[in-house]
Design an enzyme around this catalytic site. Structure first.
Site, PDB file in Angstrom:
ATOM      1  N   GLY A 105       0.832  -1.200   0.000  1.00 40.01           N
ATOM      2  CA  GLY A 105       0.000   0.000   0.000  1.00 40.01           C
ATOM      3  C   GLY A 105       0.864   1.246   0.000  1.00 40.01           C
ATOM      4  N   GLU A 755     -16.691 -22.853  35.272  1.00 40.30           N
ATOM      5  CA  GLU A 755     -17.127 -22.327  33.976  1.00 40.30           C
ATOM      6  C   GLU A 755     -18.306 -21.382  34.110  1.00 40.30           C
ATOM      7  OE1 GLU A 755     -18.276 -25.592  31.442  1.00 40.30           O
ATOM      8  OE2 GLU A 755     -18.900 -26.795  33.146  1.00 40.30           O
ATOM      9  N   THR A 777     -13.129 -22.525  29.814  1.00 36.23           N
ATOM     10  CA  THR A 777     -13.159 -21.123  29.374  1.00 36.23           C
ATOM     11  C   THR A 777     -14.118 -20.873  28.215  1.00 36.23           C
ATOM     12  OG1 THR A 777     -11.158 -21.583  28.103  1.00 36.23           O
ATOM     13  CG2 THR A 777     -10.885 -20.513  30.245  1.00 36.23           C
ATOM     14  N   ASN A 778     -14.592 -21.923  27.546  1.00 34.95           N
ATOM     15  CA  ASN A 778     -15.613 -21.683  26.516  1.00 34.95           C
ATOM     16  C   ASN A 778     -16.904 -21.204  27.173  1.00 34.95           C
ATOM     17  OD1 ASN A 778     -13.779 -22.686  24.727  1.00 34.95           O
ATOM     18  ND2 ASN A 778     -14.830 -24.631  24.392  1.00 34.95           N
ATOM     19  N   TYR A 861      -1.556 -26.816  34.238  1.00 34.97           N
ATOM     20  CA  TYR A 861      -1.496 -27.325  32.868  1.00 34.97           C
ATOM     21  C   TYR A 861      -2.575 -26.697  31.997  1.00 34.97           C
ATOM     22  CZ  TYR A 861      -5.595 -30.167  34.004  1.00 34.97           C
ATOM     23  OH  TYR A 861      -6.845 -30.556  34.363  1.00 34.97           O
TER      24      TYR A 861
HETATM   25 MG    MG Z   1     -18.696 -26.382  29.574  1.00 35.81          MG
END
Ligand code: MG
Ligand code: ADP
Ligand code: MG
Length: 890
Positions: A105, A755, A777-778, A861
């Protein structure tokens, strides 16, 4: 007085490689090369600060800039013994842009600046070569006309093509001085016609025109877009380099070329590149003439390698190659010109390379002692390992592209198209390669996805069900290919006029998102010795453990092969979808007589025990975390009439009764509904069966192998201490009765997923009943943001595009929100129980940025999909190195 201009070459080098922020990458490295004694034509760099000042000051230059530029120009004149604009022997310069990072660019380079109708005659006389002088002039007028004055390239090219056709010549080098003079005349006319302006003949006007064009190009739309996509702040600005010309177009002892100090595709330690005799600038890449190879070793029949044609300059270049690698301690990408057998360097930078090359070069350089092991680890981008672990399309294979979707899960796969999970599984069982094509996928398709080589969807984003599950399984996936229309009734899909029926072959490239017709040949991945070496080094440095999310024997084996140190998440529900199990699951859910229900549960017990036995065997004593049933029951229910009839027959019920029972189980918002430990509390016999299967399997494999298996039983979706306490007590009672029956003893752990935000906040209390935590963490991202992953596709991209979120929080952990909860959960949990084991098992477990965060928080872990395990091992080592450095500074 601010210093706006930095000189380089001819003994005065005011810049250094470290000054790339001020001088741009190109300018900083030109100064660096000159200062280590390499032949760099003298010149100067106008700093990036001038660019910033220019924009802050309504597109005006700082007052004292002109004087500094004049002084620097005089230095070049003295060095070259020539004068800018001199009608007898003119100095010519190039004007080159150069930001901190190389950026498409930005303005293209203008060469041979300083020529006009009079100085060109001077150049012809002083060089004794009118052809060269007019060739240089025509190049300059074309470059200046298009780059600075904005006349589209092809106007010039059309004229030249027409001219060559009339003359009957193919090669530019065959055109004479008089003929180029005619072309130049035509070029001036084109400029007049398209701009209404004269081509500027005053060299000073040319110089400032080109400098202004470089600074102007910093804010052009293409540069703006690129910056936005790559998070480059506009405040960085670009530098401008003005450099005396050297000429590769003066005859057959002149050349221009581009080369890499090692092969950028494979990393092999060979000199790699291309050059052209009697040519200038971008001729090599412009495809006007066919470039020639550098070394004899790489030359084919009929080619003219530089090693043979220009042996002296080639020998010099080899010396430079070693010198530059020693100096920069990295593979370099070099641009050079040879003028009358003398070599000049015009650019060097760290060369771009494939993942395979990055790996090989890092290991080789560490072995050569050029860099340390730690440097080698830092230099291989962790995510690039992905490319090495999946088969890739053979770059030489021919192909017809059908369409393009999102590159959701990397690798290449070919197979026969099928439109249902059932058909997919049936064909795969017969040994066929199949590609599952769906509008979008759901949990019911998982067994089909597992059987497929690849998955193609018409709808959904990078975090859609198809994308996440496919990545998890290491299946190739192209998601959201919007131009596909699928007709499930006729089992045909159409893509831009192509009609593809069930059984027809297609090929997916999950690394680019491309979909091809038929079978495109692939090349298999090889885990090279270099790969294993790097992994060994990473393992010796990282603190974080790396486990895998796996529930099938295949996945468990892959996980071990890639170096997983255990399983951090085995999702038991995936085991429920197998064709031999789903019937029993449905009977268990729908039966209302206790005996019938128990019969179904007993049947499942046998299956589950076998599942766990095979996983424990494969993992051979490594820790395995098994999550008890998590999804809402309705996900298992039958939809098709035939399936409903089957369940009804097995239970001795009518179809209507079964249908009514299914309807009763429907929920408005199942992700926040009757699932996780809530199911375990209301249907304790399901969890009891699963716990029994786990313990019986562990006992069996312990006996078989003599290795103590320590199963970790994980309770999902806990929000309160009371929930966990009740479920834990029930599990312990079941374990006690198994052990009593067997007269055996077994070590085990019971823990929970964190969670839900409430669980993170209450982690101190919850830890009283938990031997370990695993951050899910989802779900934690969904519940913290209050946004459903399955519905986020319609607005999350907007958030990212508009800077409302810097990244998709399902891909990279949101440190400030979700991450803060992870930190809080860890601290509170460990305050109650210092030996509490902490892990994470969401998608983030395979994302390098997130891994760095988890290392910082002090988790034990991460657990990720089997194919991400090497990525996580490397990223964990990189995180450990980064923390070491921070501590050293602090
Ligand atoms: Mg779950
Ligand atoms: P880019 O950033 O696109 O690589 P450069 O500024 O490196 O653009 O210029 C492109 C090419 O132009 C160089 O590789 C070199 O061949 C040629 N070039 C630039 N400056 C000079 C110069 N002073 N003398 C000879 N050739 C030059
Ligand atoms: Mg360049």
């Amino acid at each position: 007085m601010t210093k706006w201009v930095y000189s380089f070459g001819n003994g005065l080098n005011e810049g250094r490689a470290e000054m790339r922020n001020l001088l741009g990458g190109k300018g900083a490295n030109l100064a660096e090369m000159a200062s280590i004694g390499l032949p760099v034509p003298p010149g100067f760099t106008i700093t990036t600060d001038v660019c910033s000042a220019f924009y802050e000051n309504g597109r005006n230059y700082p007052d004292d800039l002109r004087a500094q530029v004049d002084a620097a120009m005089q230095r070049i004149e003295t060095a070259m013994g020539l004068r800018f604009g001199d009608e007898n022997a003119p100095l010519l310069v190039s004007v080159r842009s150069g930001a901190r990072v190389s950026m498409p660019g930005m303005m293209d380079t203008v060469l041979n600046l300083g020529l006009n109708d009079r100085t060109v005659e001077g150049l012809a006389r002083s060089s004794g070569d009118p052809r060269f002088a007019w060739d240089s002039y025509r190049r300059f007028v074309q470059m200046y006309g298009s780059v600075v004055m904005g006349v589209t390239h092809h106007h010039f090219e059309d004229v030249l093509d027409q001219f060559k056709r009339t003359l009957g010549v193919l090669d530019d080098t065959a055109i004479s001085a008089a003929q180029w003079r005619e072309v130049v005349g035509a070029y001036h006319e084109i400029i007049r016609e398209h701009t209404g302006q004269e081509f500027p003949s005053d060299p000073q006007a040319q110089l400032w025109g080109a400098i202004g064009a470089v600074f102007g190009s910093w804010m052009n739309p293409r540069a703006n877009t690129y910056r936005r996509l790559h998070d480059i702040p506009a405040s960085w600005g670009t530098a401008v380099n003005v450099q005396s010309m050297v000429f590769g177009n003066m005859g057959d002892d002149c050349a221009t070329g581009v080369c890499f100090t090692r092969d950028p595709a494979t990393g092999e330690d060979v000199f790699y590149g291309e050059y052209l005799i009697n040519a200038q600038g971008e001729d090599v890449v412009a495809g006007i003439r066919t470039p020639q190879p550098m070394s004899n070793a790489r030359a084919e029949e009929g080619q003219h390698p530089m090693e043979t044609v220009l042996p002296d300059a080639y020998a010099e270049l080899l010396r430079v190659r070693t010198l530059l690698e020693r100096h920069y301690r990295d593979m370099q990408d070099i641009e050079f010109t040879v003028q009358r057998n003398v070599l000049y360097l015009l650019q060097t930078r760290n060369g771009k390379r494939t993942a395979a090359a990055a790996l090989k070069i890092s290991i080789d350089m560490a072995r050569e002692g050029l860099i340390s092991k730690e440097d080698a680890i830092r230099r291989v981008p962790a995510t690039s390992l992905d490319q090495l672990l999946h088969p890739a399309l053979d770059p030489k294979a021919e192909r017809i592209q059908l369409t393009r979707g999102l590159p959701a899960s990397p690798g290449a796969a070919s197979g026969a198209v099928v439109f249902t999970a059932e058909e997919c599984e049936a064909r795969a069982a017969r040994g066929e390669d199949v590609i599952l094509v769906r509008v979008e996928t759901s949990p019911e398709d998982v067994h089909g996805m597992h059987a497929a080589r690849g998955v193609l969807t018409a709808r959904g984003g990078m975090t859609s069900h198809a994308a996440v599950v496919a990545r998890g399984m290491g299946r190739v996936c192209v998601a959201g290919a919007g131009s596909i229309h699928i007709d499930y009734a006729t089992m045909v899909m159409t893509i831009d006029g192509h009609s593809i029926a069930e059984g027809d072959w297609i090929t997916l490239d999950g690394s680019t998102g491309a979909v091809y017709l038929g079978r495109v040949a692939t090349i298999p991945p090889v885990l090279s010795d270099d790969f294993n070496t790097l992994m060994g080094w990473a393992d010796s440095i990282r603190r974080l453990g790396v486990r895998a999310n796996a529930e099938t024997p295949d996945d468990a084996r892959t996980a071990r092969r890639f170096g997983a140190e255990g399983i951090g998440l085995a999702r038991t529900e995936h085991m429920f979808f197998g064709p031999d199990r789903i019937g029993h699951v449905r009977q268990m859910i729908i039966a209302d007589e206790e005996a019938v229900r128990q019969r179904a549960i007993n049947a499942l017990l046998t299956f589950q025990r076998e599942d766990f036995v095979s996983i424990f065997r494969i993992m051979a004593g490594l820790p395995v975390t098994v999550r008890l049933l998590d999804p809402p029951l309705h996900e298992f229910l039958p939809h098709a009439d035939a399936e409903i009839a089957e369940v009804a027959a097995a239970l001795g019920r009518t179809v209507e009764e079964v249908r009514a029972r299914c309807a009763a189980l429907a929920e408005a918002n199942p992700m926040l509904g009757h699932r996780g430990c809530r199911l375990g509390l209301t249907n304790p016999e399901i969890y009891a069966m699963q716990v029994r299967a786990i313990i019986e399997a562990a006992l069996q494999v312990s006996d078989e192998t003599g290795k103590g298996i320590v199963p970790e039983i994980m309770i999902p979706l806990v929000a309160t201490r009371a929930e966990l306490e009740v479920v834990r007590r029930a599990a312990e009672a079941e374990i006690a009765s198994v052990l009593r029956e067997r007269g055996a003893a077994l070590d085990y752990r019971i823990g929970t997923m964190i969670e839900l935000p409430r669980a993170a906040i209450q982690a101190g209390e919850i830890a009283e009943c938990a031997d370990f935590f695993s951050f899910g963490t989802n779900d934690l991202t969904q519940t913290t943001f209050g946004l459903s992953r399955d519905d986020a596709g319609s607005f999350l991209p907007f958030y990212v595009d508009h800077g409302l979120l810097s990244k998709d929080p399902f891909v990279s952990i949101d440190r400030d929100g979700v991450g803060a909860l992870v930190r809080m959960g860890s601290e509170r949990g460990r305050a109650t129980r210092p030996d509490l084991k902490l892990g994470i098992c969401g998608e983030h477990g395979g994302d390098p940025d997130s891994i760095a965060f988890f290392d910082e928080v002090g988790l034990d872990y991460v657990s990720c999909s089997p194919f991400r395990v090497p990525v996580a091992r490397l990223a964990a080592a990189q995180a450990a190195l980064a923390h070491r450095e921070e501590n050293a500074v602090a």
